[in-house]
Design a protein around this motif. Structure first.
Motif, short mmCIF file in Angstrom:
data_model
loop_
_atom_site.label_atom_id
_atom_site.label_comp_id
_atom_site.label_asym_id
_atom_site.label_seq_id
_atom_site.Cartn_x
_atom_site.Cartn_y
_atom_site.Cartn_z
N ALA A 31 0.83 -1.21 0.00
CA ALA A 31 0.00 0.00 0.00
C ALA A 31 0.86 1.25 0.00
CB ALA A 31 -0.92 0.00 1.21
N ALA A 32 1.98 1.22 0.71
CA ALA A 32 2.86 2.39 0.76
C ALA A 32 3.55 2.60 -0.59
CB ALA A 32 3.89 2.21 1.87
N VAL A 33 4.01 1.52 -1.19
CA VAL A 33 4.67 1.63 -2.50
C VAL A 33 3.70 2.16 -3.55
CG1 VAL A 33 5.83 0.33 -4.32
CG2 VAL A 33 6.30 -0.21 -1.93
N LYS A 34 2.46 1.66 -3.51
CA LYS A 34 1.43 2.14 -4.44
C LYS A 34 1.18 3.62 -4.25
CE LYS A 34 -3.41 1.36 -5.74
NZ LYS A 34 -4.64 0.56 -5.44
N ALA A 35 1.13 4.07 -2.98
CA ALA A 35 0.88 5.48 -2.70
C ALA A 35 2.00 6.37 -3.23
CB ALA A 35 0.70 5.69 -1.20
N VAL A 36 3.24 5.90 -3.16
CA VAL A 36 4.37 6.67 -3.71
C VAL A 36 4.20 6.84 -5.21
CG1 VAL A 36 6.86 6.69 -4.11
CG2 VAL A 36 5.97 6.02 -1.86
N ALA A 37 3.77 5.77 -5.89
CA ALA A 37 3.54 5.85 -7.33
C ALA A 37 2.42 6.84 -7.65
CB ALA A 37 3.21 4.47 -7.89
N GLN A 38 1.34 6.80 -6.87
CA GLN A 38 0.21 7.70 -7.11
C GLN A 38 0.60 9.16 -6.87
OE1 GLN A 38 -2.43 5.78 -4.33
NE2 GLN A 38 -3.60 4.77 -5.96
N MET A 64 20.42 11.69 -13.14
CA MET A 64 19.80 10.68 -12.30
C MET A 64 18.35 10.47 -12.70
SD MET A 64 19.52 12.68 -8.64
CE MET A 64 21.30 12.68 -8.44
N ASN A 65 17.75 9.43 -12.14
CA ASN A 65 16.36 9.12 -12.43
C ASN A 65 15.43 10.20 -11.88
OD1 ASN A 65 16.53 6.43 -13.72
ND2 ASN A 65 17.37 5.80 -11.75
N VAL A 66 14.35 10.45 -12.60
CA VAL A 66 13.35 11.40 -12.11
C VAL A 66 12.77 10.93 -10.77
CG1 VAL A 66 11.04 12.33 -12.58
CG2 VAL A 66 12.79 12.35 -14.37
N ILE A 67 12.56 9.62 -10.62
CA ILE A 67 12.26 9.06 -9.30
C ILE A 67 13.50 8.34 -8.82
CG2 ILE A 67 10.85 7.46 -7.96
CD1 ILE A 67 8.54 7.97 -9.80
N SER A 68 14.17 8.92 -7.85
CA SER A 68 15.42 8.38 -7.32
C SER A 68 15.29 8.05 -5.85
CB SER A 68 16.56 9.39 -7.51
OG SER A 68 17.00 9.48 -8.85
N GLY A 69 16.18 7.23 -5.37
CA GLY A 69 16.31 7.01 -3.95
C GLY A 69 17.30 7.99 -3.36
N HIS A 70 17.18 8.22 -2.07
CA HIS A 70 18.10 9.15 -1.41
C HIS A 70 19.55 8.78 -1.69
CE1 HIS A 70 19.18 11.27 2.67
NE2 HIS A 70 19.83 11.77 1.64
N ARG A 71 19.85 7.48 -1.70
CA ARG A 71 21.24 7.04 -1.89
C ARG A 71 21.80 7.39 -3.26
NH1 ARG A 71 21.01 0.57 -1.59
NH2 ARG A 71 19.99 1.06 0.38
N PRO A 129 9.78 -0.66 -10.38
CA PRO A 129 8.35 -0.81 -10.69
C PRO A 129 7.52 0.43 -10.33
CG PRO A 129 8.96 -2.19 -8.81
CD PRO A 129 10.22 -1.68 -9.41
N THR A 130 7.98 1.19 -9.35
CA THR A 130 7.26 2.43 -9.01
C THR A 130 7.31 3.42 -10.16
OG1 THR A 130 7.69 2.16 -6.64
CG2 THR A 130 7.20 4.39 -7.41
N ARG A 131 8.45 3.52 -10.82
CA ARG A 131 8.56 4.42 -11.97
C ARG A 131 7.58 4.01 -13.07
NH1 ARG A 131 14.36 3.08 -11.11
NH2 ARG A 131 15.11 4.66 -9.63
N THR A 132 7.50 2.71 -13.32
CA THR A 132 6.60 2.21 -14.36
C THR A 132 5.14 2.49 -13.99
OG1 THR A 132 8.17 0.44 -14.93
CG2 THR A 132 5.89 0.16 -15.63
#
Length: 476
Positions: free
Chosen positions: A397-404, A439-446, A464-467
């Motif tokens: 649910a959290a991963v989905k919310a980040v994508a939304q 870098m990626n438009v959706i990146s991780g802090h690292r 998968p979140t980017r997709t």
């Protein structure tokens, strides 16, 4: 600094004003709207700040008993013997100089209010300086910023024991010492909040903060029971939600686009309009109970949003979703009162059940300058998933919310979540100041700083979140 401060609040648009009661600019506003409930606002929460003191070499003692804890023989250890304190729910350690690293191990034991039992030793993440304002910004140079560990959510507690052990061979931070000076344990009580006047209808009141001082568009007028600081924070989300709204409602893709066009006052590019994702439900700062008197007044903006950095808060997973607003109030208080930042560092937060929360004040649709990814806060946004995801899988649910959330927010600025972008480093431990980084438009802090954040298992969910985010935007 590329951001700018907006300290005068103006009315958002003539269209928004037309939708308001004529009483907005008159004393008649003191009467609450029909069906709305009014209650006074009391500042929520408190912070106990207790100095740590040197602890001598410990003899072997019995574990599991307060005051009889096994502690290794180290040449330098500071801490706090077990003691009863006022209630708190989140802990962290701070020290005087934000430029000094704490090389060592920080552990706490806490006593639960509900059971009276003491926890085992719990580790606190010490490497937290990468969650911070950019160097050479007003926020970084305020003179109030302190070094700090990550915060740890421990739940309702009334007892604390602390030990901080220098890492063997760690460099000296000052003469004869390997631990930073001025170390203190911060015990944060999130408090409880009372609701203020809430108007559920979307059509509502005033305000934007990106107007120059001295504009002639009027000032924010607070609803009854609402402080001016709260009105200032709430007004920048008009017309997405009414003044005093506790949430910004979800919209489908078509309505999200129409809403964004209205809110942008004609500045939304035609190229961006086809690719704005459905807006998720967002709990506002008023909704999660932010004490607006804590933060600095006004807001700081950056010129655009080119990337989203995903974080975990490293505050542990020992919280229920119903407690997420209290966790957020604690993080906010820790960032501002304990760490010395102007406001909560993250632009948005997401809990384990997928609820999205407004973070740093300034307007959810605006390019608000945060303090989440040192060196890359400019032209970016920070989304923090509440919890620690180094060895625990993030909830779906959290991963989905980040994508939304990213589909909507990046869409407002015509950013493809699958694409690359270039950001200029403001300085950090991975990229020198002035370096242009692809870098990626959706990146991780690292990706912008040498850190474990957002945790190995959350980071693995970013492809998968980017997709998913791009699909929600309707991109081919």
């Amino acid at each position: 600094m590329r951001g700018f401060l907006a300290s005068s609040i103006g009315v958002a648009t003539a269209a928004a004003l037309a939708a308001l009661p004529l009483a907005l600019s008159t004393p008649a506003l003191a009467a609450p709207s029909q069906g709305a409930a009014t209650a006074p606002v009391a500042p929520a929460g408190s912070t106990q700040s207790l100095p740590l003191a040197p602890l001598g070499p410990a003899a072997d003692r019995s574990p599991g008993v307060p005051g009889m804890s096994t502690s290794p023989r180290l040449p330098e250890t500071q801490g706090l013997p077990p003691r009863e304190v006022k209630r708190f729910s989140l802990v962290g350690v701070v020290w005087d100089d934000a430029n000094t690293q704490l090389s060592g191990r920080v552990q706490v034991r806490t006593r639960a209010v509900a059971t009276g039992t003491w926890s085992d030793w719990q580790d606190i993440e010490t490497h937290n300086s990468e969650h911070a304002p950019d160097l050479d910004t007003l926020e970084s140079g305020s003179g109030r910023v302190r070094g700090s560990t990550a915060p740890l959510w421990v739940g309702d507690s009334d007892g604390i024991e602390v030990r901080v052990q220098a890492e063997p061979g760690a460099p000296a931070t000052r003469a004869g010492a390997r631990l930073p000076s001025g170390m203190r344990i911060e015990l944060v009580d999130p408090g409880a909040t009372d609701p203020v006047t809430v108007v559920d209808a979307k059509n509502g009141s005033s305000g934007t903060t990106d107007e120059p001082e001295g504009d002639d568009k009027g000032d924010v007028v607070a609803l009854p029971g609402m402080t001016m600081e709260t009105a200032e924070s709430s007004s920048v989300n008009v017309p997405l939600a009414a003044l005093g709204a506790k949430e910004i409602t979800a919209l489908d893709k078509a309505d999200s686009t129409a809403d964004a066009v209205l809110a942008s006052e004609g500045t939304l590019s035609a190229a961006a309009r086809p690719y704005i994702g459905p807006r998720p439900r967002i709990v506002t700062r008023l909704g999660w109970g932010a004490d607006e008197s804590l933060r600095e007044p006004g807001f700081v903006y950056t010129s655009t949003v080119k990337a989203a950095f995903v974080h975990h808060t490293a505050s542990g997973n020992n919280y229920a979703c119903k407690d997420a607003p209290a966790v957020l109030r604690s993080l906010y208080r820790y960032h501002v009162v304990s760490s010395g930042w102007r406001d909560l560092g993250y632009n948005f937060a997401v809990d384990k059940c997928g609820t999205v929360y407004e973070g740093r004040a300034g307007g959810v649709a605006k390019a608000v300058l945060g303090a989440h990814t040192m060196g890359f806060n400019t032209d970016s946004l920070g989304v923090a998933v509440l919890g620690t995801y180094t060895s625990t899988n993030p909830p779906a649910a959290a991963v989905k919310a980040v994508a939304q959330l990213t589909a909507w927010k990046l869409g407002l600025f015509n950013r493809d979540p699958r694409a690359k972008t270039t950001l200029k480093s403001g300085g950090g431990n991975r990229f020198k100041k002035g370096t242009n980084v692809n870098m990626n438009v959706i990146s991780g802090h690292r990706d912008g700083f040498a850190t474990e954040c957002p945790g190995k298992l959350l980071y693995a969910q970013l492809p998968p979140t980017r997709t998913s985010s791009a699909k929600l935007q309707g991109r081919p």
